[in-house]
Design a protein around this motif. Structure first.
Motif, mmCIF file in Angstrom:
data_model
loop_
_atom_site.group_PDB
_atom_site.id
_atom_site.type_symbol
_atom_site.label_atom_id
_atom_site.label_comp_id
_atom_site.label_asym_id
_atom_site.label_seq_id
_atom_site.Cartn_x
_atom_site.Cartn_y
_atom_site.Cartn_z
ATOM 1 N N GLN A 144 44.218 83.210 73.224
ATOM 2 C CA GLN A 144 44.651 83.334 71.832
ATOM 3 C C GLN A 144 43.518 83.757 70.906
ATOM 4 O O GLN A 144 43.721 83.904 69.704
ATOM 5 N N PHE A 179 53.688 69.468 66.643
ATOM 6 C CA PHE A 179 52.778 70.471 66.087
ATOM 7 C C PHE A 179 52.522 70.156 64.617
ATOM 8 O O PHE A 179 53.354 69.528 63.952
ATOM 9 N N VAL A 237 49.173 81.978 72.131
ATOM 10 C CA VAL A 237 49.711 80.643 71.838
ATOM 11 C C VAL A 237 51.042 80.427 72.563
ATOM 12 O O VAL A 237 51.258 79.407 73.224
ATOM 13 N N ASN A 265 42.232 77.632 74.673
ATOM 14 C CA ASN A 265 42.914 78.715 75.379
ATOM 15 C C ASN A 265 42.303 80.075 75.015
ATOM 16 O O ASN A 265 42.532 80.582 73.914
ATOM 17 N N VAL A 320 50.483 80.095 76.395
ATOM 18 C CA VAL A 320 49.903 78.827 76.861
ATOM 19 C C VAL A 320 50.853 77.667 76.585
ATOM 20 O O VAL A 320 50.940 76.724 77.389
ATOM 21 N N CYS A 321 51.600 77.737 75.477
ATOM 22 C CA CYS A 321 52.553 76.643 75.198
ATOM 23 C C CYS A 321 53.696 76.658 76.207
ATOM 24 O O CYS A 321 54.138 75.601 76.667
ATOM 25 N N ASP A 338 49.299 74.813 60.762
ATOM 26 C CA ASP A 338 49.463 76.133 61.379
ATOM 27 C C ASP A 338 50.954 76.482 61.310
ATOM 28 O O ASP A 338 51.665 76.504 62.322
ATOM 29 N N PRO A 348 49.956 69.286 71.982
ATOM 30 C CA PRO A 348 48.968 70.283 72.436
ATOM 31 C C PRO A 348 47.829 70.421 71.427
ATOM 32 O O PRO A 348 48.076 70.516 70.229
ATOM 33 N N THR A 349 46.598 70.403 71.922
ATOM 34 C CA THR A 349 45.428 70.598 71.044
ATOM 35 C C THR A 349 44.377 71.445 71.762
ATOM 36 O O THR A 349 44.441 71.644 72.971
ATOM 37 N N MET A 350 43.409 71.863 70.950
ATOM 38 C CA MET A 350 42.243 72.531 71.526
ATOM 39 C C MET A 350 41.021 71.620 71.420
ATOM 40 O O MET A 350 39.873 72.098 71.432
HETATM 41 C C1 LIG Z 1 49.001 74.994 70.119
HETATM 42 C C2 LIG Z 1 47.613 75.268 70.674
HETATM 43 C C3 LIG Z 1 47.050 73.995 71.286
HETATM 44 C C4 LIG Z 1 47.763 76.300 71.791
HETATM 45 O O1 LIG Z 1 46.524 76.574 72.372
HETATM 46 C C5 LIG Z 1 46.682 75.821 69.590
HETATM 47 O O2 LIG Z 1 47.137 77.027 69.086
HETATM 48 C C6 LIG Z 1 46.422 74.830 68.493
HETATM 49 O O3 LIG Z 1 45.606 73.949 68.745
HETATM 50 O O4 LIG Z 1 47.025 74.911 67.398
#
Ligand SMILES: CC(C)(CO)[C@@H](O)C(=O)[O-]
Ligand SMILES: Nc1ncnc2c1ncn2[C@@H]1O[C@H](COP(=O)(O)OP(=O)(O)OP(=O)(O)O)[C@@H](O)[C@H]1O
Ligand code: BAL
Length: 405
Positions: free
Chosen positions: A132, A237, A219, A129, A222-223, A241, A99-101
């Motif tokens: 968050q 991950f 977070v 997202n 959405v996860c 973070d 998962p990324t933004m």
């Molecule tokens: C895990 C994530 C993609 C959830 O939006 C975000 O918090 C991130 O990019 O770390």
């Protein structure tokens, strides 16, 4: 005094130890000096950045859309992911999710590489997202670099294909809209928003959760959605973070999700700064000073390795680096200095993130912190202030103190 410099130390609660879930794995257990990650610089030169308006998502889809010159499917809807996923349930191919933004950098790519080594299919999600981000946070200016992200994924996929050591490659990128992710309507970013949320407390309420009260709710929510949509066997991950990894592991354990959480090491620039999508906001003056947090954490780690186990000595070493650096900067005057505020510096239990008075070497601990790099007060002629004119940038970092057997 022009600069506010606070070392906020959260109230101390000793932790109740809880066992690590068997479904959790660290690719590398930290200290930076042991890392073999290549030195990477954060330059984004040549990348087209656009503002993260919530419409700033990639162009709309066609039936079997793929990233250019690649076999990477572009999936935009829950239904299209389900259709793509189904045959892999039957052929028992392992699917991993990263998962990324978006605004992809080498930190993200390292997670994709790790996922491709040990899974048949890697799905990368790119979704900023909104849930968050707090109402006063940087959602509107969050970097969106879809074209560069797509190019980076295509190039990485070629690299994975050429390297014979991978089980899989990048099979799909999931780029949903907010309407797709919140079919009942987006619940809003307010602390008291009503909607269907996943809250992981108390671990999500301390440290980052204290500074960003809606962050871990957003977070986790959405996860949980992404996990339910993609149904991966493994999720990847970054340790950058670290509290997020603790929250996700807790969610997976408590909701009995059949998923293994894998944590990859923090990828750093040559001078130690953790790569982060937000680094592009720093500009030429603040960028070198932004290493202050990592230098402070390294000083604390050294104190621990030198034998100190108590909070005062370990965190005292970090505080001295922060204070010395700030004093040096203040002496430079408005035209030369960089101002920063320390949000928190923490020594916490690795499972609960509760503050520790002393590290139990059998359990180890997590050193972490957050600093706010304040905007440059008096720019010099022609000075590069960073993306979007160099707004306040909040940076986080951490070092894990591993348990000693
Ligand atoms: C895990 C994530 C993609 C959830 O939006 C975000 O918090 C991130 O990019 O770390
Ligand atoms: N330097 C890094 N090394 C390893 N993983 C990273 C690094 N930076 C981010 N990640 C991981 O990539 C995943 C997606 O993170 P995200 O898209 O928010 O990027 P980011 O650089 O952390 O952005 P931000 O500036 O919002 O913190 C997360 O699991 C995150 O921990
Ligand atoms: N990497 C964490 C995402 C965020 O700060 O919103």
């Amino acid at each position: 005094m022009l600069v506010r410099h606070t070392l906020r130390r959260p109230a101390i609660h000793l932790s109740i130890p809880s066992a690590c879930t068997p479904s959790t794995r660290h690719l590398v257990s930290l200290p930076r000096h042991n890392q073999s990650s290549p030195a990477i610089t954060t330059t984004t030169t040549g990348r087209r950045r656009t503002m993260a308006t919530r419409c700033g998502t990639p162009p709309s889809s066609s039936a079997l859309e793929k990233l250019p010159s690649s076999s990477i499917r572009v999936l935009r809807t829950v239904e299209s992911v389900r259709r793509w996923r189904k045959p892999h349930q039957l052929d028992q191919r392992r699917v991993a999710l990263v998962p990324t933004m978006g605004a992809l950098h080498e930190g993200h790519l390292s997670l994709v590489r790790a996922a491709a080594r040990e899974n048949h299919h890697v799905v990368v999600s790119v979704y900023v997202n909104p849930a968050q981000f707090g109402v006063a946070e940087d959602l509107a200016s969050y970097p969106v670099t879809w074209e560069a992200d797509a190019a980076a994924l295509v190039a990485l996929d070629r690299e994975l294909a050429d390297d014979g050591h991978n089980l899989g490659r990048i099979s799909a990128v999931f780029v949903p809209s907010t309407q797709e992710m919140y079919p009942g309507g987006f619940p809003g970013q307010e602390v008291d928003s009503k909607g269907s949320f996943v809250s992981i407390t108390p671990v999500g309420e301390v440290l980052e959760g204290r500074s960003r009260p809606t962050f871990f709710r957003g977070v986790a929510t959405v996860c949980m959605k992404l996990f339910n949509i993609v149904q991966p066997e493994r999720v990847y991950f970054g340790q950058k973070d670290v509290q997020q990894t603790v929250v996700i592991k807790r969610m997976v354990r408590d909701f009995m999700l059949p998923i293994e959480v894998v944590v990859g090491p923090t990828t750093r620039a040559a001078d130690g700064l953790a790569l982060s999508s937000r680094n592009v906001y720093l500009g030429e003056r603040r960028r070198p000073v932004a290493t202050v947090l990592y230098r402070a954490l390294c000083a604390a780690e050294k104190a621990y390795k030198d034998g100190a186990k108590d909070r005062e000595t370990v965190l005292g070493a970090a505080t001295r680096v922060l204070e010395t650096t700030l004093a040096e900067q203040m002496a430079l005057g408005q035209e030369g200095r960089v101002r920063f505020e320390v949000d928190y510096i923490s020594l916490a239990d690795p499972d609960t993130m509760e503050e520790l008075q002393a590290v139990d070497p059998a359990r180890g601990g997590i050193l972490s912190g957050a600093v706010r790099m304040l905007p440059v007060e008096a720019p010099r002629e022609g000075e590069d202030l960073g993306h979007s004119g160099g707004p306040l940038v909040r940076l986080i970092d951490n070092i894990i103190l591993p348990p000693v057997a």
